[in-house]
Design an enzyme around this catalytic site. Structure first.
Site, PDB file in Angstrom:
ATOM      1  N   ARG A 374       0.852  -1.182   0.000  1.00  0.00           N
ATOM      2  CA  ARG A 374       0.000   0.000   0.000  1.00  0.00           C
ATOM      3  C   ARG A 374       0.883   1.225   0.000  1.00  0.00           C
ATOM      4  O   ARG A 374       1.845   1.290   0.757  1.00  0.00           O
ATOM      5  CB  ARG A 374      -0.894   0.010   1.248  1.00  0.00           C
ATOM      6  CG  ARG A 374      -1.788  -1.202   1.291  1.00  0.00           C
ATOM      7  CD  ARG A 374      -2.563  -1.281   2.581  1.00  0.00           C
ATOM      8  NE  ARG A 374      -3.357  -2.503   2.587  1.00  0.00           N
ATOM      9  CZ  ARG A 374      -4.086  -2.927   3.610  1.00  0.00           C
ATOM     10  NH1 ARG A 374      -4.119  -2.203   4.706  1.00  0.00           N
ATOM     11  NH2 ARG A 374      -4.765  -4.039   3.541  1.00  0.00           N
ATOM     12  N   GLN A 392       0.273  -9.949   5.912  1.00  0.00           N
ATOM     13  CA  GLN A 392      -0.860 -10.152   6.812  1.00  0.00           C
ATOM     14  C   GLN A 392      -1.013 -11.639   7.075  1.00  0.00           C
ATOM     15  O   GLN A 392      -0.860 -12.444   6.168  1.00  0.00           O
ATOM     16  CB  GLN A 392      -2.156  -9.660   6.161  1.00  0.00           C
ATOM     17  CG  GLN A 392      -2.195  -8.190   5.878  1.00  0.00           C
ATOM     18  CD  GLN A 392      -3.492  -7.807   5.171  1.00  0.00           C
ATOM     19  OE1 GLN A 392      -3.890  -8.446   4.210  1.00  0.00           O
ATOM     20  NE2 GLN A 392      -4.147  -6.779   5.658  1.00  0.00           N
ATOM     21  N   ASP A 394      -3.512 -13.336   7.055  1.00  0.00           N
ATOM     22  CA  ASP A 394      -4.878 -13.093   6.595  1.00  0.00           C
ATOM     23  C   ASP A 394      -5.652 -14.398   6.450  1.00  0.00           C
ATOM     24  O   ASP A 394      -5.070 -15.440   6.163  1.00  0.00           O
ATOM     25  CB  ASP A 394      -4.807 -12.399   5.229  1.00  0.00           C
ATOM     26  CG  ASP A 394      -6.010 -11.528   4.963  1.00  0.00           C
ATOM     27  OD1 ASP A 394      -6.912 -11.479   5.825  1.00  0.00           O
ATOM     28  OD2 ASP A 394      -6.047 -10.900   3.901  1.00  0.00           O
ATOM     29  N   HIS A 396      -9.936 -15.641   5.302  1.00  0.00           N
ATOM     30  CA  HIS A 396     -11.321 -15.282   5.043  1.00  0.00           C
ATOM     31  C   HIS A 396     -12.193 -16.471   5.363  1.00  0.00           C
ATOM     32  O   HIS A 396     -11.956 -17.558   4.858  1.00  0.00           O
ATOM     33  CB  HIS A 396     -11.472 -14.795   3.600  1.00  0.00           C
ATOM     34  CG  HIS A 396     -10.708 -13.540   3.367  1.00  0.00           C
ATOM     35  ND1 HIS A 396      -9.405 -13.546   2.940  1.00  0.00           N
ATOM     36  CD2 HIS A 396     -11.039 -12.245   3.591  1.00  0.00           C
ATOM     37  CE1 HIS A 396      -8.970 -12.293   2.881  1.00  0.00           C
ATOM     38  NE2 HIS A 396      -9.932 -11.480   3.275  1.00  0.00           N
ATOM     39  N   LYS A 479     -15.939  -3.787  12.444  1.00  0.00           N
ATOM     40  CA  LYS A 479     -14.848  -4.672  12.853  1.00  0.00           C
ATOM     41  C   LYS A 479     -14.590  -4.594  14.349  1.00  0.00           C
ATOM     42  O   LYS A 479     -14.992  -3.641  15.023  1.00  0.00           O
ATOM     43  CB  LYS A 479     -13.582  -4.323  12.090  1.00  0.00           C
ATOM     44  CG  LYS A 479     -13.166  -2.871  12.247  1.00  0.00           C
ATOM     45  CD  LYS A 479     -11.848  -2.626  11.535  1.00  0.00           C
ATOM     46  CE  LYS A 479     -11.399  -1.195  11.670  1.00  0.00           C
ATOM     47  NZ  LYS A 479     -10.015  -0.987  11.273  1.00  0.00           N
ATOM     48  N   HIS A 525     -13.256 -11.271   7.550  1.00  0.00           N
ATOM     49  CA  HIS A 525     -11.831 -11.045   7.302  1.00  0.00           C
ATOM     50  C   HIS A 525     -11.201 -10.991   8.683  1.00  0.00           C
ATOM     51  O   HIS A 525     -11.705 -10.263   9.536  1.00  0.00           O
ATOM     52  CB  HIS A 525     -11.559  -9.697   6.645  1.00  0.00           C
ATOM     53  CG  HIS A 525     -12.389  -9.387   5.429  1.00  0.00           C
ATOM     54  ND1 HIS A 525     -11.815  -9.147   4.213  1.00  0.00           N
ATOM     55  CD2 HIS A 525     -13.723  -9.257   5.250  1.00  0.00           C
ATOM     56  CE1 HIS A 525     -12.775  -8.863   3.328  1.00  0.00           C
ATOM     57  NE2 HIS A 525     -13.938  -8.920   3.934  1.00  0.00           N
TER      58      HIS A 525
END
Length: 653
Positions: A374, A392, A394, A396, A479, A525
């Site tokens: 980013r 991350q 990460d 899902h 979140k 997420h």
RNA sequence: GCCAGCGUAGCUCAACGGUAGAGCACCGCUUUUGUAAAGCGGUGGUUGUGGGUUCGAUUCCCUCCGCUGGCUCCA
């Protein structure tokens, strides 16, 4: 008749209205001398506050009370403003100058609109002027004025911002009067309360000068903000400043360099950390550990590329929403552009969509240590805590509406496991909710309400204390964030759990239900570490570089007393290595004291010191980090001890 | 991105506008060592970049890059 009830239950009566100070005087002259404010019927007021007829509960506040520090800091902010006007003239417009209650480093600030901004080199001069004002012991008086008069007075002083603030108070709260505080010839519009006189503000320090937008809006003018701290005595001030210096030694940027953990090189690019062998070792330990936990919890590991077609991110909404903070798309001749992925979700969604799913497949949990990029604003970059390329942890979770809350709950459990295993127990939980007045959110209000309810239900069920942040939601959903502080008191989001009804819709995700009809799943997420980079940055500071054994890049240093035992030392080294312990040998021609010092500086948890005695006995002399003497023990015993400490992920010796 | 400050050896830091230095680290030699620093010697720099002022710039001015502290932002 005024009846005053004191905290101890005693009652004092006065014939006519009295000030809080007079109440204190009646209790004891000594109390009156050290009094700085009073809590009257639950509200903290100036000592000059007059109690009217009737019963009142009064608590006299002295410099030893909790509330005192905040009042002191607030008054210190006024003294700062007065000093600024004294030094830089009437062109200085003062705006807002609150005491800080959360931030341990500072204490207060004041924002000024200056003809020309002040810099760090002006701070000592301003500080000196503040001390001069303190030495004058100027009485601080409060006057309550009708808004018209207050506006007229502030306007006469050229204080346009104060005029604007009063007008806002009239508009939003329909106030009829406001209070002005005067000390010497300095007048400020302020709610108070304040100290009786400026003499209390003697132990002050100014810490930094910075810019800050008026009303926190970047479309507004940038003001000059001066941060300072204040204490009732010099000793506390000195201690505080020493604490800040001490905290800086834990800074992960300093320790990262010192311990050879990571590197951010301008040659590679700002915000793009390079993990050196030691840092990468630590990182790998964390990843391996978490991956094991994930697999045990029914996650499936996936791997996806670092770039993807721009169209994917248009569909997800990430591209339009965050265009400014992404590396620009890679344009290709005669082909769609590619985007370096700023998020993993579109790739994981594509995996989900690759085949049809039955309700029996759900929940489906797809996990990846996904590295994303980013383009964060240059002024935002900060060591490992804010970077442009990061990994991350990460995943899902795609599930049904019915499964959602229990899935969120196990995500919370996992985040807590991660934080608690590492002793990061000083975190706070923040629910990021939608700001109904903003248009940055996707999806319909109904789903938002539902999703917000889902996360609230879970944290309430788990009995967690939390705060709610309106406007802290992600564009696609609310979140649960886990927020910790770094060594300088700045707050960072680590773990996050996000509920998303939006992307499943945008990507037309489906599963076939019991009713043999397609349904839309819900997606979670979640990332317990958040970003590995930020997490490790915080971890470095949390441990001050002295990691628990299981994480330490080097777990044991073998230190031969002299070269005469190098053969035995080699044997010890080889055996430790064979048993999977990360070991380093110091075979330099230094004396043992120097070797110990070197290992200590590197914060290596254990030193295995071997001399002729140990060689003869097949033993080691084990020294723990920080000089703990574990005595001489057989090599096998030492290995067993270490392996036990590693496998239990023990936090310390 | 905005405001302020900073940028000198691998690291931590010195140096009135007049030949750029210390400690640690590194390399070599001596010492063979018992729980937080043995001794001696040596290598190492176009002072972040580009321009300007000046007889002369690490030092003064400007540009850009980066870093630091804030602000704004943070999928």
């Amino acid at each position: 008749m005024v009846t005053v009830e004191l905290p101890d239950g005693n009652k004092i009566e006065f014939e006519s209205p009295v000030s809080a100070l007079q109440v204190a005087e009646r209790i004891s002259p000594r109390l009156a001398k050290s009094a700085i404010a009073a809590r009257i019927d639950g509200t903290v007021r100036d000592l000059t506050h007059v109690l009217d007829e009737g019963p009142h509960a009064v608590v006299v506040i002295t410099d030893r009370d909790e509330e005192a520090a905040e009042i002191l800091r607030h008054t210190a902010a006024h003294v700062l403003a007065q000093a600024m006007v004294n030094l830089f003239g009437a062109g200085v417009k003062y705006t807002i100058g609150p005491a800080l209650t959360e931030d341990f480093q500072y204490g207060y600030y004041y924002d000024f609109d200056m003809p020309s901004p002040v810099g760090a080199e002006d701070l000592p001069k301003i500080e000196a002027e503040m001390r001069r004002i303190a030495a004058q012991k100027l009485p601080i008086e409060r006057v309550e004025l009708p808004v018209d008069e207050a506006i007229a007075q502030m306007r006469k002083l050229g204080q346009d911002y104060k005029v604007e603030m009063i007008q806002d108070l009239v508009r939003t709260q329909q106030v009829k009067t406001v209070s002005l505080y005067r000390q010497g010839d300095f007048i400020d519009m302020c709610r108070g309360p304040h100290l009786p006189h400026t003499g209390f503000v003697k132990a002050v320090a100014l810490l930094s000068a910075a810019g800050a937008y008026w009303r926190g809006d970047e479309r507004n003018k940038m003001l000059t903000r001066v941060y300072g701290c204040a204490f009732f005595d010099d000793k506390s001030l000195k201690e505080h400043l020493a604490n800040i210096e001490e905290a800086k030694k834990r800074d992960h940027r300093t320790l990262g360099k010192q311990l050879d953990l990571f590197l951010i090189s301008d040659d590679v690019g700002p915000g793009l950390p390079l993990w050196m062998p030691k840092g990468a070792t630590l990182r790998m330990q964390l990843m391996n550990w978490l991956q094991g936990e994930l697999i045990a919890r029914g996650y499936q590991i996936v791997a996806t590329p670092h770039i993807g077609r721009l169209g994917l991110y248009r569909t997800s909404g990430h591209y339009p929403y965050y265009k400014e903070s992404q590396f620009p798309p890679i344009e290709m001749d005669g082909e769609d552009a590619y985007l370096i992925k700023p998020m993993n979700c579109p790739h994981h969604i594509t995996i989900y969509k690759a085949r049809q799913h039955s309700y029996r497949d759900l929940p489906l949990r797809l996990a990846e240590f996904g590295t994303v990029y980013r383009f964060e604003q240059s002024g935002e970059l900060n060591g490992l805590t804010r970077v442009r390329g990061f990994t991350q942890d990460d995943a899902h979770i795609i599930c049904t509406q019915e499964q959602l809350e229990s899935e969120i709950e196990s995500c919370v459990d996992l985040v807590k496991l991660v934080l608690e295993t590492l002793g990061l127990t000083d975190y706070r939980v923040r629910l990021g909710l939608r700001d109904p007045n903003s248009d940055k959110y996707a999806g319909d209000a109904e789903h938002w309400a539902l999703a917000e309810q889902n996360i609230r239900n879970v944290v309430r069920k788990l009995g967690m204390s939390y705060t709610e942040g309106i406007g802290d939601a992600v564009f696609y959903g609310p979140k649960i964030d886990f927020v910790v502080r770094d060594c300088l008191g700045r707050q960072w989001q680590l773990g996050t759990i996000q509920v998303d009804y939006n992307l499943p819709q945008r990507f037309s995700m489906e599963y076939i239900g019991e009713d043999n009809r397609p349904h839309q799943p819900v997606m979670i997420h979640r990332a317990p570490f958040g970003s590995l980079e930020r997490f490790i940055g915080i971890l470095i500071e949390h441990f001050g570089g002295a990691f628990p054994l299981w994480l330490s890049p080097v777990q044991v240093a073998v230190l031969p007393v002299s070269e005469k035992v190098s053969e035995y030392a080699d044997k010890v080294y080889a055996e430790l290595k064979r048993r999977g312990i990360r070991v380093e040998m110091d075979s330099s021609p230094e004396k043992i004291g120097a070797k110990i010092r070197r290992s200590s500086m590197d914060k290596i948890p254990y030193m295995a010191i071997v001399g002729q005695n140990e060689a003869a006995a097949g033993a080691v002399s084990l020294r723990g980090r920080g000089g703990v003497d574990h005595g001489v023990m057989p090599l096998d015993a030492m290995i067993a001890k270490l392996l036990d400490e590693i496998s239990t992920r023990s936090l310390g010796q």
